[in-house]
Design a protein around this motif. Structure first.
Motif, mmCIF file in Angstrom:
data_model
loop_
_atom_site.group_PDB
_atom_site.id
_atom_site.type_symbol
_atom_site.label_atom_id
_atom_site.label_comp_id
_atom_site.label_asym_id
_atom_site.label_seq_id
_atom_site.Cartn_x
_atom_site.Cartn_y
_atom_site.Cartn_z
ATOM 1 N N VAL A 81 109.862 23.736 -48.063
ATOM 2 C CA VAL A 81 110.408 24.475 -46.930
ATOM 3 C C VAL A 81 109.307 25.361 -46.352
ATOM 4 N N LEU A 82 109.194 25.354 -45.031
ATOM 5 C CA LEU A 82 108.300 26.289 -44.340
ATOM 6 C C LEU A 82 109.147 27.319 -43.615
ATOM 7 N N GLU A 83 108.995 28.584 -43.984
ATOM 8 C CA GLU A 83 109.686 29.677 -43.314
ATOM 9 C C GLU A 83 108.724 30.294 -42.305
ATOM 10 N N VAL A 84 109.051 30.194 -41.017
ATOM 11 C CA VAL A 84 108.200 30.713 -39.943
ATOM 12 C C VAL A 84 108.663 32.117 -39.583
ATOM 13 N N GLY A 85 107.771 33.093 -39.780
ATOM 14 C CA GLY A 85 108.143 34.486 -39.551
ATOM 15 C C GLY A 85 109.022 34.990 -40.677
ATOM 16 N N CYS A 86 108.478 35.016 -41.878
ATOM 17 C CA CYS A 86 109.297 35.276 -43.070
ATOM 18 C C CYS A 86 109.726 36.726 -43.208
ATOM 19 N N GLY A 87 109.034 37.653 -42.516
ATOM 20 C CA GLY A 87 109.398 39.056 -42.686
ATOM 21 C C GLY A 87 109.283 39.468 -44.138
ATOM 22 N N ASN A 88 110.263 40.234 -44.612
ATOM 23 C CA ASN A 88 110.190 40.754 -45.976
ATOM 24 C C ASN A 88 110.780 39.829 -47.031
ATOM 25 N N GLY A 89 111.115 38.597 -46.644
ATOM 26 C CA GLY A 89 111.601 37.627 -47.622
ATOM 27 C C GLY A 89 113.108 37.532 -47.723
ATOM 28 N N SER A 90 113.831 38.105 -46.773
ATOM 29 C CA SER A 90 115.302 38.104 -46.842
ATOM 30 C C SER A 90 115.892 36.705 -46.727
ATOM 31 N N THR A 91 115.172 35.806 -46.066
ATOM 32 C CA THR A 91 115.609 34.413 -45.975
ATOM 33 C C THR A 91 115.135 33.618 -47.180
ATOM 34 N N VAL A 92 113.931 33.896 -47.617
ATOM 35 C CA VAL A 92 113.306 33.113 -48.680
ATOM 36 C C VAL A 92 114.015 33.280 -50.012
ATOM 37 N N LEU A 93 114.398 34.504 -50.349
ATOM 38 C CA LEU A 93 114.939 34.777 -51.682
ATOM 39 C C LEU A 93 116.170 33.932 -52.018
ATOM 40 N N PRO A 94 117.206 33.869 -51.167
ATOM 41 C CA PRO A 94 118.361 33.037 -51.525
ATOM 42 C C PRO A 94 118.034 31.551 -51.592
ATOM 43 N N ILE A 95 117.067 31.098 -50.801
ATOM 44 C CA ILE A 95 116.685 29.687 -50.853
ATOM 45 C C ILE A 95 116.021 29.361 -52.176
ATOM 46 N N LEU A 96 115.100 30.214 -52.622
ATOM 47 C CA LEU A 96 114.427 29.978 -53.898
ATOM 48 C C LEU A 96 115.386 30.072 -55.078
ATOM 49 N N ARG A 97 116.329 30.984 -54.992
ATOM 50 C CA ARG A 97 117.302 31.142 -56.076
ATOM 51 C C ARG A 97 118.230 29.935 -56.202
ATOM 52 N N ALA A 98 118.447 29.234 -55.094
ATOM 53 C CA ALA A 98 119.481 28.200 -55.055
ATOM 54 C C ALA A 98 119.206 27.049 -56.011
ATOM 55 N N LYS A 99 117.968 26.530 -55.992
ATOM 56 C CA LYS A 99 117.643 25.373 -56.830
ATOM 57 C C LYS A 99 116.186 25.436 -57.260
ATOM 58 N N GLN A 100 115.925 24.904 -58.438
ATOM 59 C CA GLN A 100 114.580 24.925 -58.991
ATOM 60 C C GLN A 100 113.654 23.909 -58.331
ATOM 61 N N ASN A 101 114.197 22.996 -57.528
ATOM 62 C CA ASN A 101 113.363 21.953 -56.930
ATOM 63 C C ASN A 101 112.806 22.353 -55.566
ATOM 64 N N ILE A 102 113.044 23.602 -55.140
ATOM 65 C CA ILE A 102 112.613 24.056 -53.819
ATOM 66 C C ILE A 102 111.335 24.891 -53.917
ATOM 67 N N THR A 103 110.357 24.537 -53.096
ATOM 68 C CA THR A 103 109.146 25.333 -52.940
ATOM 69 C C THR A 103 109.104 25.840 -51.501
ATOM 70 N N VAL A 104 108.791 27.115 -51.313
ATOM 71 C CA VAL A 104 108.771 27.712 -49.981
ATOM 72 C C VAL A 104 107.356 28.177 -49.632
ATOM 73 N N TYR A 105 106.916 27.779 -48.444
ATOM 74 C CA TYR A 105 105.670 28.255 -47.855
ATOM 75 C C TYR A 105 106.074 29.152 -46.695
ATOM 76 N N ALA A 106 105.549 30.367 -46.663
ATOM 77 C CA ALA A 106 106.022 31.356 -45.693
ATOM 78 C C ALA A 106 104.859 32.001 -44.968
ATOM 79 N N CYS A 107 105.010 32.148 -43.643
ATOM 80 C CA CYS A 107 103.955 32.790 -42.866
ATOM 81 C C CYS A 107 104.526 33.933 -42.043
ATOM 82 N N ASP A 108 103.650 34.865 -41.697
ATOM 83 C CA ASP A 108 104.003 35.968 -40.812
ATOM 84 C C ASP A 108 102.701 36.513 -40.231
ATOM 85 N N CYS A 109 102.823 37.290 -39.146
ATOM 86 C CA CYS A 109 101.619 37.848 -38.506
ATOM 87 C C CYS A 109 101.196 39.170 -39.131
#
Length: 318
Positions: free
Chosen positions: A87-115
Motif C-alpha cells: 500500500v502507498l499512502e500519499v500524504g500520510c500525515g501523522n499516520g492516522s490512516t496507516v496505523l489501522p491498515i497495518l494492524r488489520a493484517k500481517q500481510n500488509i506493507t505500507v509505504y508512506a510519503c509526505d512533504c
C-alpha cells in the motif's frame, strides 16, 4: 463508544441534494457559487509546502492524532487479499490512516510519503508505539511533495511498468540513482531488485484537496503510474457544501470550490463530477463514487454540523 464513533463515518444522515437546495437558496452563501476568474496570485510550490510543514509542526502533539478506524469498513478490499499486499499512502500525515491498515493484517506493507520531515518522524513514532505487536518492519516512509516531484523509481521503475511484470526486474546497471531517500532500504529491496514492483493500493485520504486544483491531474497520473495493473486507488476527501467550505469567507476563495486558509494551506471541495472527471482523465476506471453525508454534534456547544465527504474507489485498467 468506539463502535459509535466508527459508525458516524459510514452512515448516511441526510441527502446531499437536500443540502444543495438549502445552500443554493441562501443569499448569504451565494459567493461560493459564483464563477471565479483565475489570477496569478496562487502560492508558489515552495511557499505552499512550507505552509504545510508549519501546519504539521503546530499540530505535532498527540492530541491531534485521531486514528481512522472506519477505513477498513469503507475500504474492505485492503484486507480481503491473503497474499502479500503493498500500500502507498500519499500524504500520510501523522499516520492516522496507516496505523489501522497495518494492524488489520500481517500481510500488509505500507509505504508512506509526505512533504514534512517532522510529520514523517511523528508517524514513525506513532507506528512504533501503536501496537503490542511491532509494526515497524512493515512501515517505510520517504520525504516527497507529490504536487511537485515524481515518485522515486524504486516504487515502480520504467522498465517494470513497461513490462508489467509481477516481479521487479534485475539490475543491469546502477539504475537506482541517488533518489533512494527511504530509510531501511535493505529491509525490503534485495540487491537483485531495481524496485518493489509497484503497489496494489494507493490511499489518498484528505490529501488531494490540499493541493492546488491545477496540479491535481498530474498528481493523479503519478499515482496511476505506481499502481500495478488492476490496482485500486482509495479516495476520501472534502465534498461540495461541506460545513468547512461554507465557513470560508469570500476573500479566501482562490478558485472555484478552492480556498486558502490564513496559514497559507489550501482546501478544495469536490463534487462527484469533478472527482470523476479528474480520475477518468488520468486513465482510471470508476468502481465506486458517492457522497458521505454525516451530521455531527459539537459536544461543547451542542450545535449540529453537516459534513460532506466524497468517497471513491478507482481502478487501474488491467
Amino acid at each position: 463508544m468506539a463502535e459509535k464513533a466508527e459508525a458516524e463515518y459510514y452512515s448516511k444522515d441526510f441527502e446531499w441534494e437536500d443540502l444543495r437546495r438549502v445552500v443554493e437558496n441562501d443569499p448569504s452563501l451565494r459567493y461560493h457559487l459564483t464563477p471565479f476568474v483565475s489570477s496569478s496570485s496562487c502560492a508558489a510550490p515552495a511557499v505552499e509546502a512550507d505552509a504545510w510543514r508549519s501546519f504539521h509542526r503546530r499540530h505535532s502533539a498527540g492530541k491531534f492524532f485521531k486514528e481512522r478506524r472506519y477505513l477498513l469498513k469503507e475500504f474492505p478490499e485492503l484486507i480481503r487479499i491473503s497474499d502479500p499486499v503493498k500500500v502507498l499512502e500519499v500524504g500520510c500525515g501523522n499516520g492516522s490512516t496507516v496505523l489501522p491498515i497495518l494492524r488489520a493484517k500481517q500481510n500488509i506493507t505500507v509505504y508512506a510519503c509526505d512533504c514534512s520531515e517532522e510529520i514523517l518522524r511523528k508517524a514513525e513514532e506513532i507506528i512504533a508505539t501503536g501496537s503490542a505487536i511491532s509494526l515497524v518492519p512493515r512501515f517505510f516512509t520517504f520525504l516527497l511533495d507529490v504536487s511537485v516531484n515524481d515518485f522515486p523509481d524504486w516504487l515502480f521503475c520504467t522498465s517494470c511498468r513497461r513490462n508489467s511484470s509481477p516481479e521487479p526486474a534485475n539490475f543491469s546497471s546502477d539504475s537506482r540513482g541517488e533518489n533512494l531517500e527511504m530509510s531501511h532500504m535493505s529491509a525490503f529491496l534485495r540487491e537483485d531488485q531495481c524496485c518493489i514492483g509497484g503497489v496494489d493500493f494507493v490511499t489518498m485520504i484528505f490529501t488531494l484537496s490540499a493541493i492546488p486544483f491545477k496540479r491535481m491531474p498530474s498528481v493523479i497520473e503519478k499515482c496511476l503510474s505506481v499502481l500495478r495493473p488492476g490496482g485500486l486507488l482509495l479516495f476520501r476527501d472534502y465534498g461540495l457544501y461541506d460545513m468547512t467550505m461554507l465557513r470560508f469567507l469570500s476573500e479566501q476563495r482562490v478558485g472555484f470550490c478552492e480556498y486558502m486558509r490564513s496559514d497559507g494551506t489550501f482546501s478544495y471541495f469536490f463534487s462527484l463530477d469533478t472527482a470523476r472527471n479528474l480520475f477518468l482523465a488520468a486513465g482510471f476506471t470508476e468502481v465506486e463514487l458517492t457522497y458521505c453525508c454525516i451530521t455531527s454534534v459539537n459536544r461543547q456547544t451542542g450545535k449540529s454540523m453537516q459534513r460532506v465527504w466524497v468517497h471513491g474507489k478507482f481502478q487501474k485498467p488491467v
